[in-house]
Design an enzyme around this catalytic site. Structure first.
Site: not given
Ligand code: AMP
Ligand code: ZN
Length: 120
Positions: A101, A103
């Site tokens: 993903h 951001h």
């Molecule tokens: P990372 O640390 O780069 O893996 O970021 C994962 C991101 O996914 C975090 O910023 C979380 O807040 C976000 N996240 C986790 N679960 C969900 C969800 N169900 N819907 C939207 N965002 C999510």
């Protein structure tokens, strides 16, 4: 975590809700559930890959190609002065969800968000 348990695969499949802002054949974008700023978006390929290094480059190109359009929308709705594109791979990098993903994080002078860059 198996692919069947992957939270972003479940969002892609519509099995759990998300605040979706964009979708096409290759990817979806939705609001981060724990945003660092208003309008913090996640851009996610529909296909499950854990690291960007697992993805064929062409697919990375297709997904990353959506960033300018989404970032323009983020800038517009958030009235931010700038933004970060962040893409984590592996636990040591801060990756919590093992599905690739990007951001898109709106930024403002003095917003207190930071990163310990070694350069400069
Ligand atoms: P990372 O640390 O780069 O893996 O970021 C994962 C991101 O996914 C975090 O910023 C979380 O807040 C976000 N996240 C986790 N679960 C969900 C969800 N169900 N819907 C939207 N965002 C999510
Ligand atoms: Zn997944």
């Amino acid at each position: 975590m198996t692919q069947a348990e992957c939270v972003f695969c479940k969002i892609v499949a519509g099995q759990i809700p998300s605040a979706k802002v964009y979708e096409d054949d290759a990817c979806i974008a939705f609001l981060d559930i724990g945003p660092l700023a208003d309008a913090h978006l996640l851009l996610v390929p529909r296909a499950h890959y854990e690291w960007i290094t697992d993805m064929p480059g062409e697919q990375v190109g297709v997904v990353a190609g959506r960033i300018p359009k989404l970032a323009r929308a983020v800038l517009k709705v958030s009235d931010a002065e700038g933004f970060n594109v962040l893409q984590n791979n592996g636990r040591s990098s801060g990756q919590a969800v093992p599905h690739v993903h990007f951001h898109i994080i709106p930024r403002r002078e003095g917003d207190g968000l930071g990163y310990r860059w070694n350069a400069g």
